[in-house]
Motif scaffolding. Structure first.
Motif, mmCIF file in Angstrom:
data_model
loop_
_atom_site.group_PDB
_atom_site.id
_atom_site.type_symbol
_atom_site.label_atom_id
_atom_site.label_comp_id
_atom_site.label_asym_id
_atom_site.label_seq_id
_atom_site.Cartn_x
_atom_site.Cartn_y
_atom_site.Cartn_z
ATOM 1 N N MET A 192 4.506 1.470 9.447
ATOM 2 C CA MET A 192 5.132 1.856 7.970
ATOM 3 C C MET A 192 5.322 0.566 7.221
ATOM 4 S SD MET A 192 8.178 4.283 7.038
ATOM 5 C CE MET A 192 9.346 3.446 8.094
ATOM 6 N N THR A 193 5.027 0.563 5.973
ATOM 7 C CA THR A 193 5.168 -0.840 5.111
ATOM 8 C C THR A 193 6.722 -0.763 4.938
ATOM 9 O OG1 THR A 193 3.175 -0.263 3.883
ATOM 10 C CG2 THR A 193 4.595 -1.665 2.890
ATOM 11 N N GLY A 194 6.734 -2.093 5.189
ATOM 12 C CA GLY A 194 8.187 -2.635 5.012
ATOM 13 C C GLY A 194 9.225 -2.466 6.053
ATOM 14 N N THR A 195 9.009 -1.798 7.304
ATOM 15 C CA THR A 195 9.673 -1.609 7.976
ATOM 16 C C THR A 195 9.288 -2.041 9.458
ATOM 17 O OG1 THR A 195 8.626 0.549 9.001
ATOM 18 C CG2 THR A 195 10.431 0.693 7.090
ATOM 19 N N GLU A 196 10.389 -2.161 10.240
ATOM 20 C CA GLU A 196 10.128 -2.907 11.768
ATOM 21 C C GLU A 196 9.421 -1.918 12.674
ATOM 22 O OE1 GLU A 196 14.236 -4.355 11.757
ATOM 23 O OE2 GLU A 196 13.118 -6.039 12.618
ATOM 24 N N PRO A 197 8.785 -2.342 13.602
ATOM 25 C CA PRO A 197 8.260 -1.235 14.854
ATOM 26 C C PRO A 197 9.635 -0.670 15.416
ATOM 27 C CG PRO A 197 6.858 -3.120 14.830
ATOM 28 C CD PRO A 197 8.011 -3.495 13.901
ATOM 29 N N ALA A 198 9.701 0.377 15.742
ATOM 30 C CA ALA A 198 10.910 0.972 16.233
ATOM 31 C C ALA A 198 10.498 2.065 17.280
ATOM 32 C CB ALA A 198 11.935 1.307 15.263
ATOM 33 N N GLY A 214 11.316 7.232 2.125
ATOM 34 C CA GLY A 214 10.561 7.653 0.898
ATOM 35 C C GLY A 214 9.232 6.951 1.227
ATOM 36 N N ASP A 215 9.154 5.828 1.939
ATOM 37 C CA ASP A 215 8.042 5.123 2.223
ATOM 38 C C ASP A 215 6.869 5.860 2.999
ATOM 39 O OD1 ASP A 215 5.950 2.895 1.937
ATOM 40 O OD2 ASP A 215 6.895 2.141 3.757
ATOM 41 N N ASN A 216 7.420 6.291 3.938
ATOM 42 C CA ASN A 216 6.697 7.057 4.998
ATOM 43 C C ASN A 216 7.587 8.273 5.918
ATOM 44 O OD1 ASN A 216 5.021 7.896 6.902
ATOM 45 N ND2 ASN A 216 3.668 6.186 7.044
ATOM 46 N N ASP A 217 7.613 9.273 5.447
ATOM 47 C CA ASP A 217 8.643 10.123 6.044
ATOM 48 C C ASP A 217 8.154 10.543 7.491
ATOM 49 O OD1 ASP A 217 6.517 11.768 5.295
ATOM 50 O OD2 ASP A 217 7.775 13.343 4.174
ATOM 51 N N GLY A 259 8.615 7.601 -3.960
ATOM 52 C CA GLY A 259 9.714 6.963 -3.345
ATOM 53 C C GLY A 259 9.129 5.461 -2.430
ATOM 54 N N GLY A 260 10.192 5.048 -1.739
ATOM 55 C CA GLY A 260 9.943 3.830 -0.723
ATOM 56 C C GLY A 260 9.752 2.409 -1.336
ATOM 57 N N ARG A 261 9.959 2.580 -2.682
ATOM 58 C CA ARG A 261 10.143 1.181 -3.538
ATOM 59 C C ARG A 261 11.053 1.174 -4.557
ATOM 60 N NH1 ARG A 261 6.103 -0.886 -6.861
ATOM 61 N NH2 ARG A 261 4.841 0.868 -6.406
ATOM 62 N N GLY A 262 11.946 0.246 -4.801
ATOM 63 C CA GLY A 262 12.788 0.087 -5.899
ATOM 64 C C GLY A 262 14.091 -0.474 -5.481
ATOM 65 N N SER A 263 14.811 -0.603 -6.761
ATOM 66 C CA SER A 263 16.351 -1.208 -6.323
ATOM 67 C C SER A 263 17.144 -0.261 -7.275
ATOM 68 C CB SER A 263 16.358 -2.754 -6.849
ATOM 69 O OG SER A 263 17.720 -3.158 -7.132
ATOM 70 N N VAL A 264 18.455 -0.153 -6.538
ATOM 71 C CA VAL A 264 19.604 0.844 -7.376
ATOM 72 C C VAL A 264 19.949 -0.254 -8.502
ATOM 73 C CG1 VAL A 264 21.414 0.101 -6.000
ATOM 74 C CG2 VAL A 264 21.190 2.260 -7.164
ATOM 75 N N VAL A 265 19.953 -1.378 -8.150
ATOM 76 C CA VAL A 265 20.666 -2.300 -9.571
ATOM 77 C C VAL A 265 19.329 -2.236 -10.615
ATOM 78 C CG1 VAL A 265 21.158 -4.520 -10.156
ATOM 79 C CG2 VAL A 265 21.926 -3.785 -8.030
#
Length: 342
Positions: free
Chosen positions: A1-7, A210-213, A276-282
């Protein structure tokens, strides 16, 4: 999954932005906001007077709070079209409660509205996750239900009033600091809470979901529960906005009209990816400030308020198109096949 670590478990499934990714996400909308503020200063030289600037922040507070709540839903892969109706219902319910019980403590009414917003958000989340109804349809249905209920209850003419102690959050200043509106304090508290939440493990997992449910579910994340939480917090944010709007404008059956689309526009303007999966609350909150600044600038220039919807439409289409093109280019570069040397 983009942006996440293998887990192998949910505890390890956390979205971790690349170095400077947060700055890159916020920079474009901050540049836009600065440009709009400069334009406001040129058109109205007194705009940056402390009193005028704080008044602008007070007017912006409901939309910024709604944008923060909407961000949570959108970044997790959904939409919440019910927030404007929650604002309207909150204003009307508060007035009706004070009409039925004139001596009711204002804190009790605030608690009722917050619980009501929470309940609406939980129902939205359950319908869109447990019953697999697309969030766009689920929250559109909730919006229509709330609008119909308000109209049936009030017959289009809300009764009652909002007492001064209740309205102070929307239009009064902090005792002993008459220069500081309560609405700005509430905005600051909500903003800090939103940033801290998104920096927590739960917030990072929400983005990863949101990136990959599917990958999130396989990693042990309770996707439905997490998305219900996002909708619940959006409902609470809408209730907070209702309290501020009621204090600022008074009782109206149209108090929250259009806020749902303004909140979505603000989030998109902040560069948050629809889906989903990308963006900043700020960036989402900065987008709300930018939208409010744009509307203020149009008003000062004498442009009809009827064009606000057209402006929002152009912003949404442009921002989504630019974001989609940018994301496609990055994805192409990332997945470009490596050629073997001869």
């Amino acid at each position: 999954m983009t942006g996440t670590e293998p887990a192998s478990g949910a505890a390890h499934l956390r979205w971790r932005p690349a170095p400077l990714a947060g700055l890159r996400a916020v920079a474009p909308v901050l540049v836009l906001l600065v440009a709009l503020l400069v334009a406001l200063a040129v058109v109205d030289p007194g705009f940056f007077d402390p009193e005028r600037l704080l008044a602008f922040l007070r007017r912006s507070a409901p939309l910024v709070i709604l944008a923060a709540g909407q961000y949570l839903v959108i970044v997790s892969g959904g939409f919440d079209l019910s927030v404007g109706a929650v604002v309207t219902a909150g204003v009307v319910v508060a007035a009706e409660l004070f009409n039925l019980a004139p001596g009711l403590p204002w804190l009790v009414v605030v608690a009722v509205l917050l619980l009501g917003g929470l309940l609406v958000g939980v129902v939205n989340g359950i319908v869109s996750t447990v019953f697999a109804v697309p969030s766009f349809i689920a929250t559109l249905g909730m919006m229509l239900v709330l609008q119909g209920a308000v109209f049936f209850w009030t017959q289009g003419a809300p009764r009652g009033y909002l007492p001064e102690d209740y309205r102070m959050l929307g239009r009064s200043a902090v005792p002993g600091a008459e220069w500081l509106p309560w609405a700005v304090v509430v905005l600051a508290v909500v903003g800090v809470a939103a940033v801290l939440f998104m920096r927590s493990d739960t917030g990072r997992t929400l983005v990863a979901t949101g990136d990959n449910d599917v990958a999130a579910g396989l990693a042990g994340v309770r996707v439905a529960r997490l998305r219900i939480l996002a909708f619940a917090l959006s409902g609470v944010a809408a209730a907070v906005a209702a309290i501020l709007v009621g204090g600022f404008t008074g009782v109206s059956a149209q108090a929250g009209s259009g806020y749902e689309f303004q909140a979505i526009t603000a989030v998109v303007l902040g560069g948050v990816a629809l889906g989903g999966g990308r963006g900043s609350v700020v960036a989402a909150m900065a987008g709300a400030f930018s939208l409010q600044a744009l509307f203020t600038l149009l008003t000062l220039l004498g442009v009809s308020g009827a064009l606000e919807s057209a402006v929002q439409g152009v912003i949404v289409i442009t921002a989504v198109a630019v974001g989609g093109i940018s994301w496609s280019r990055r994805a192409t570069r990332t997945h470009q096949p490596v050629r073997e040397s001869v």
